[in-house]
Structure formats: C-alpha cells, structure tokens
Write an enzyme that holds these catalytic residues in place. Sequence first.
Site, mmCIF file in Angstrom:
data_model
loop_
_atom_site.group_PDB
_atom_site.id
_atom_site.type_symbol
_atom_site.label_atom_id
_atom_site.label_comp_id
_atom_site.label_asym_id
_atom_site.label_seq_id
_atom_site.Cartn_x
_atom_site.Cartn_y
_atom_site.Cartn_z
ATOM 1 N N ASP A 16 61.696 -9.935 77.171
ATOM 2 C CA ASP A 16 60.500 -10.625 76.726
ATOM 3 C C ASP A 16 61.181 -11.813 76.004
ATOM 4 O O ASP A 16 62.354 -11.729 75.409
ATOM 5 C CB ASP A 16 59.641 -10.088 75.966
ATOM 6 N N ASP A 18 59.612 -14.814 73.821
ATOM 7 C CA ASP A 18 59.081 -15.247 72.280
ATOM 8 C C ASP A 18 58.628 -14.020 71.453
ATOM 9 O O ASP A 18 57.900 -12.860 72.055
ATOM 10 C CB ASP A 18 57.695 -16.047 72.575
ATOM 11 N N CYS A 98 56.600 -17.332 83.919
ATOM 12 C CA CYS A 98 54.850 -17.600 84.443
ATOM 13 C C CYS A 98 54.723 -18.817 83.786
ATOM 14 O O CYS A 98 54.314 -18.848 82.586
ATOM 15 C CB CYS A 98 54.163 -16.464 84.226
ATOM 16 N N CYS A 106 47.350 -15.932 89.013
ATOM 17 C CA CYS A 106 48.766 -15.728 89.642
ATOM 18 C C CYS A 106 49.058 -14.314 89.246
ATOM 19 O O CYS A 106 48.110 -13.477 88.958
ATOM 20 C CB CYS A 106 49.673 -16.545 89.015
ATOM 21 N N LYS A 110 52.365 -11.830 82.820
ATOM 22 C CA LYS A 110 52.234 -10.511 82.190
ATOM 23 C C LYS A 110 50.742 -10.136 81.866
ATOM 24 O O LYS A 110 50.328 -11.113 81.168
ATOM 25 C CB LYS A 110 53.529 -10.380 81.334
HETATM 26 O O1 LIG Z 1 56.242 -13.530 74.698
HETATM 27 P P1 LIG Z 1 56.565 -14.372 75.919
HETATM 28 O O2 LIG Z 1 55.663 -13.885 77.142
HETATM 29 O O3 LIG Z 1 57.961 -14.676 75.958
HETATM 30 O O4 LIG Z 1 55.904 -15.721 75.530
HETATM 31 C C1 LIG Z 1 54.666 -15.873 74.855
HETATM 32 C C2 LIG Z 1 54.080 -16.986 74.694
HETATM 33 O O5 LIG Z 1 53.981 -17.748 76.037
HETATM 34 C C3 LIG Z 1 52.815 -17.620 73.993
HETATM 35 O O6 LIG Z 1 52.086 -16.481 74.711
HETATM 36 C C4 LIG Z 1 50.696 -16.828 74.166
HETATM 37 O O7 LIG Z 1 49.782 -16.047 74.971
HETATM 38 P P2 LIG Z 1 48.735 -16.571 75.961
HETATM 39 O O8 LIG Z 1 49.505 -17.099 77.203
HETATM 40 O O9 LIG Z 1 47.827 -18.011 75.358
HETATM 41 O O10 LIG Z 1 47.868 -15.395 76.515
HETATM 42 C C5 LIG Z 1 50.448 -16.812 73.033
HETATM 43 O O11 LIG Z 1 50.686 -15.211 72.313
HETATM 44 C C6 LIG Z 1 51.614 -17.619 71.953
HETATM 45 O O12 LIG Z 1 51.555 -17.037 70.609
HETATM 46 C C7 LIG Z 1 52.976 -17.290 72.753
HETATM 47 O O13 LIG Z 1 53.870 -18.209 72.095
HETATM 48 MG MG LIG Z 2 56.640 -12.008 73.326
HETATM 49 ZN ZN LIG Z 3 51.900 -16.912 86.995
#
Ligand SMILES: O=P(O)(O)OC[C@@H](O)[C@H]1O[C@@H](OP(=O)(O)O)[C@@H](O)[C@@H](O)[C@@H]1O
Ligand SMILES: [Mg+2]
Ligand SMILES: [Zn+2]
Length: 188
Positions: A16, A18, A98, A106, A110
């Site tokens: 992953d 972030d 994504c 979609c 995840k």
């Molecule tokens: O952890 P990965 O998958 O690499 O990326 C997560 C980010 O796209 C963001 O995903 C968002 O969730 P929502 O997409 O709003 O449900 C939030 O959790 C943000 O805090 C976070 O920065």
């Molecule tokens: Mg993450």
């Molecule tokens: Zn997607």
Amino acid sequence: MIGIGQESMNKLIILDRDGVINEDSDAYIKTLDEWIPLPGSIDAIARLSRAGYTVVVATNQSGIARGYFDVATLDAMHERMGELVRAAGGEMGKVFYCPHGPDDGCDCRKPAPGLIDQIVTEYGDVTGAPLIGDSLRDLEAGVARGCQPVLVLTGKGAKTQDKGLPTALGHVDVYDSLADFTDHILKD
Ligand SMILES: O=P(O)(O)OC[C@@H](O)[C@H]1O[C@@H](OP(=O)(O)O)[C@@H](O)[C@@H](O)[C@@H]1O
Ligand SMILES: [Mg+2]
Ligand SMILES: [Zn+2]
C-alpha cells in the site's frame, strides 16, 4: 516467519502507499511536497529489491476523482519515489492505482481486488506474496487473491489494529513499519 516467496515463485511484495511508504494525511496527499517518505521506507524497498524481491504498489487515489490533484501530480510523486529508491541502490516495480471515488462502482478500489488482478496480469502469480498495508481494506484486497496480509502500524495502522481485524482475514503479521518488516524478512 512468513513463507515469503515460497508460495509465489515471483518473489513479489505488494505495498500500500499512503501510510506505508510515505506519510498519510486525512486531508489526502495532494502535492509532491506533501509526499514525504516514512523513515526507513525507501531504504527498505531498496534492500528488498537487492534481495531479489519485486516491490510493487497498490494504492487507492480517490483524490483524483475528488479533484484534489491530477494524474500528472500523482505521476510526479511516483517518479520521485522511483528516483529515491534508485539512489538508495534498488529498483521500484510498477505503481497500480485506483483513481476512482467510492461511488464510482469500479473494481479496482480496495478492498475490491482489481488492482491485485492488474498485478497478476503484469507480474504473474501473487499467491502467498505479502501485501503490506495500514488499512483493513488493503489486507482484504490482498487476501481476496491469496496474498499474505501484513499490517504495519504507521499511517492508519495503529488505528486499524485498535479496531480489531476480522478473523476472516486469517493470520495477520503485524510490524511497526515497513523497515521493521524488512529487517525481519531479510534477517531470517
Ligand atoms: O493508503 P492508500 O490506498 O495508498 O491511499 C489512501 C489515500 O488515497 C487516501 O484515502 C482516503 O480514503 P478514501 O479514498 O477517501 O476512502 C483517506 O483515507 C485519505 O486519508 C488517504 O490519504
Ligand atoms: Mg494506506
Ligand atoms: Zn478504481
């Protein structure tokens, strides 16, 4: 001891992004300057790749759909990540993301396993490959395709642990960070 690489002949590790590779924020990582590697994460990726692992990324980036940043900015973050890993003596595999929002229906956001399916298409079998995440949805996406779920306590990981992990996930190894996971894997 994770039987890493024993099941998947590809010695693949899926990360992953972030909260695992770089700092996360509830306000999203919207600019290149906000993309800040977590301590030891770049070196960990370089060490894993030097040890023969292919390290790829599976990340939700709904900030695109939400209009918080564009693909060019996201690509610049991933270019920076690759540069840093190369400077540390390693190589970074592909980033699968994504760009959709929660209501777009979609198959790649995840916990849906669509990003993992893209990884299979490009890299082959992922059975037993560790999928390292800080959120439950990361682990669920990996388990859906036979990956070995690994939780790190950086980013949202401590909160994820506090909420408790569903037994349906099976055994989940927990590490303080990607660097800690890497120390264990490369030492054993
Ligand atoms: O952890 P990965 O998958 O690499 O990326 C997560 C980010 O796209 C963001 O995903 C968002 O969730 P929502 O997409 O709003 O449900 C939030 O959790 C943000 O805090 C976070 O920065
Ligand atoms: Mg993450
Ligand atoms: Zn997607």
